[in-house]
Enzyme design. Structure first.
Site, short mmCIF file in Angstrom:
data_model
loop_
_atom_site.label_atom_id
_atom_site.label_comp_id
_atom_site.label_asym_id
_atom_site.label_seq_id
_atom_site.Cartn_x
_atom_site.Cartn_y
_atom_site.Cartn_z
NE ARG A 48 -0.67 1.71 3.68
CZ ARG A 48 0.44 2.43 3.86
NH1 ARG A 48 1.60 1.85 4.10
NH2 ARG A 48 0.40 3.73 3.79
N GLY A 49 0.21 2.45 -0.04
CA GLY A 49 0.94 3.71 -0.12
C GLY A 49 1.10 4.05 -1.60
CB ALA A 50 0.26 7.10 -3.52
NE ARG A 86 -6.45 0.80 -1.93
CZ ARG A 86 -5.83 1.39 -0.90
NH1 ARG A 86 -4.52 1.17 -0.72
NH2 ARG A 86 -6.47 2.19 -0.07
CD GLN A 192 -3.96 2.70 6.78
OE1 GLN A 192 -4.62 3.08 7.74
NE2 GLN A 192 -4.50 2.50 5.59
CG ASP A 233 -3.44 7.95 -1.81
OD1 ASP A 233 -3.25 8.42 -0.67
OD2 ASP A 233 -3.18 6.78 -2.13
CG ASN A 243 -3.04 11.73 2.30
OD1 ASN A 243 -2.44 10.82 1.72
ND2 ASN A 243 -2.80 12.04 3.56
CE LYS A 244 -5.76 5.71 4.20
NZ LYS A 244 -6.70 4.79 3.49
O1 MRU Z 1 -4.96 3.20 2.04
P1 MRU Z 1 -3.48 3.44 2.06
O2 MRU Z 1 -2.82 2.93 3.29
O3 MRU Z 1 -2.82 2.96 0.78
O4 MRU Z 1 -3.37 5.02 2.08
C1 MRU Z 1 -2.11 5.62 2.08
C2 MRU Z 1 -2.15 7.11 2.18
O5 MRU Z 1 -3.19 7.71 2.22
C3 MRU Z 1 -0.85 7.81 2.12
O6 MRU Z 1 -0.90 8.99 2.85
C4 MRU Z 1 -0.54 8.14 0.65
O7 MRU Z 1 -0.69 7.00 -0.17
C5 MRU Z 1 0.82 8.68 0.49
S1 MRU Z 1 2.04 7.43 0.80
C6 MRU Z 1 3.57 8.09 0.59
#
Ligand code: MRU
Length: 349
Positions: A48-50, A86, A192, A233, A243-244
Site C-alpha cells: 500500500r501507499g501511493a 484501487r 496505518q 494519493d 489523501n487518507k
Molecule cells: O490506504 P493506504 O494505506 O494505501 O493510504 C495511504 C495514504 O493515504 C498515504 O498517505 C498516501 O498514499 C501517500 S504514501 C507516501
C-alpha cells in the site's frame, strides 16, 4: 538501523513483499507469482501507499507478461485488472499504463517485451528512491530547529520503497538534528499510523507519540506543533489533494490554528488531467472495517456505515506541495515538465 524493504523485485519470477496487514506483530514476507496474487495484495492493503502501489502495479504487469502473455491484448487485460484494484492513487493507474507503453515500445518479440516490463518496474523503484531523497531535503528545509510535527497515515519506507514522503521529511529532519518530536495519528479505521508509522519511527529511534485521530484538533490548538506533513494519493491541477481519510479535518484544524500544512508527494502523484478534487475518484471500502475493531464487531448488526478511504483537502488549506523539484504551488508547470521528461513516464502524464 534495519532497513525496511517493503517490496523486492525478483526479475523474471515475481515480487516479494512485506505483508503490511501483519505489522507490527509479525514481519512476514510473501512471494507473489501471479497477477491475481498481486491484485489481491493491493486490494487488501498488504502492499500500500501511493508510490509503492505504482511499483506494485508495474510488477503485476511484468508478472502478467510472464504468466499470461506479453502481447498487447494480454497486457491490456492485465492493466484493466490492476486498475480495478484501487481507484484513488494515480501512481497505480499511471504505472499500469506506462508498463503497457514500455512493452509496446520494445517491439514484437515476447522476450524483448518481457524484459522491457521488468526494466520498467526496476526503473520505477529506483526513481522513487531518488525522488524520496530529494523531497526529504526540500521538506526538511521548511522546518525550524526543534520542530514538532504531526503526520497522518503511513508515508514512510513502507509506502514508497525509499525513505518515504512526509515521513522521509521527518527522517531527514531527525538526521539533521532539527526534529524535536513527531506526533502520529492512529488513522482509523485500518490504523496505518498506529501499526506502521509508529513501527517505522520506533525502529529509527525517532521521538514519537501516537494519538487518537480525534485528539489532533486539540493538539493543533495547543500550539505544540510547528507543521503538519502528509502524503497524497492524487493531486489535481488546482492543488486539491486526495489523501487518507481524516486529512481534510487535520488541514481545516491546522488552518484555524495557524499551523502550516504541507503535502509531500512526488511528481508521479499529480494528475494534471484532473482539474479539481471533484474529479478524483474516492475509494469506498467495506463496512466491516468501521463496524469492527481488530476482528471484533463493535457496531450493532445492521448499522449503516460510510467508509471512504480518502478525502480531498481543498488547495487553499495547503501551504505548499513538497516535490522532488522543490516546494511548488499550482498550476504545477514544473511537475508537467518532470512527468514529460521522466524516462519511465514519457508520454504518460
Ligand atoms: O490506504 P493506504 O494505506 O494505501 O493510504 C495511504 C495514504 O493515504 C498515504 O498517505 C498516501 O498514499 C501517500 S504514501 C507516501
Amino acid at each position: 538501523m534495519p532497513e525496511v524493504v517493503p517490496l523486492r523485485i525478483e526479475r523474471g519470477r515475481g515480487v516479494r513483499i512485506i505483508d503490511q496487514t501483519r505489522l507490527p506483530h509479525a514481519l512476514v514476507e510473501l512471494e507473489l507469482r501471479t497477477l491475481d496474487a498481486v491484485c489481491e495484495a493491493i486490494r487488501s492493503l498488504r502492499v500500500r501507499g501511493a508510490p509503492l502501489l505504482g511499483v506494485a502495479a508495474a510488477c503485476a504487469m511484468a508478472i502478467a507478461g510472464e504468466t499470461v502473455g506479453a502481447d498487447d491484448e494480454s497486457l491490456a487485460h492485465a492493466a484493466t485488472a490492476v486498475r480495478a484494484t484501487r481507484p484513488t492513487a494515480v501512481d497505480l493507474h499511471r504505472a499500469a499504463e506506462a508498463a503497457r507503453a514500455a512493452a509496446a515500445a520494445a517491439g514484437p518479440s515476447p522476450e524483448a517485451r518481457r524484459a522491457a516490463l521488468w526494466d520498467f518496474a526496476e526503473r520505477l523503484l529506483r526513481a522513487q528512491r531518488e525522488r524520496d531523497a530529494a523531497m526529504a531535503r526540500h521538506g526538511a528545509a521548511l522546518l525550524p530547529v526543534g520542530a514538532r510535527v504531526l503526520t497522518h497515515c503511513n508515508t514512510g519506507a513502507l509506502a514508497t520503497g525509499g525513505i518515504g514522503t512526509a515521513l522521509g521529511v521527518v527522517r531527514e529532519a531527525h538526521r539533521q538534528g532539527k526534529l524535536a518530536h513527531c506526533y502520529a495519528t492512529e488513522t482509523r479505521p485500518l490504523l496505518q499510523g498506529a501499526r506502521l508509522t509508529m513501527w517505522e519511527l520506533m525502529q529509527e529511534g525517532i521521538p514519537a507519540t501516537l494519538l487518537a485521530d480525534g485528539a489532533a484538533g486539540g493538539l493543533l490548538a495547543s500550539g505544540r506543533v510547528h507543521a503538519v506533513l502528509v502524503g497524497a494519493d492524487r493531486i489535481a491541477r488546482n492543488g486539491d489533494t486526495a489523501n487518507k481519510v481524516g486529512t481534510l479535518a487535520l488541514a481545516a484544524a491546522a488552518a484555524r490554528f495557524g499551523v502550516p500544512f504541507y503535502v509531500v508527494a512526488p511528481s508521479t502523484s499529480f494528475d494534471l488531467r484532473c482539474p479539481s478534487g471533484a474529479a478524483i475518484p474516492i475509494e469506498e471500502r467495506s463496512a466491516e472495517e468501521v463496524a469492527s475493531f481488530a476482528g471484533v464487531r463493535t457496531a450493532p448488526e445492521g448499522a449503516r456505515v460510510f467508509n471512504p478511504a480518502f478525502d480531498v483537502t481543498p488547495s487553499d488549506l495547503i501551504a505548499g506541495w513538497v516535490t522532488e523539484a522543490g516546494v511548488l504551488r499550482p498550476p504545477f508547470e514544473a511537475v508537467e515538465a518532470l512527468l514529460r521528461d521522466a524516462g519511465e513516464y514519457a508520454g504518460i502524464h
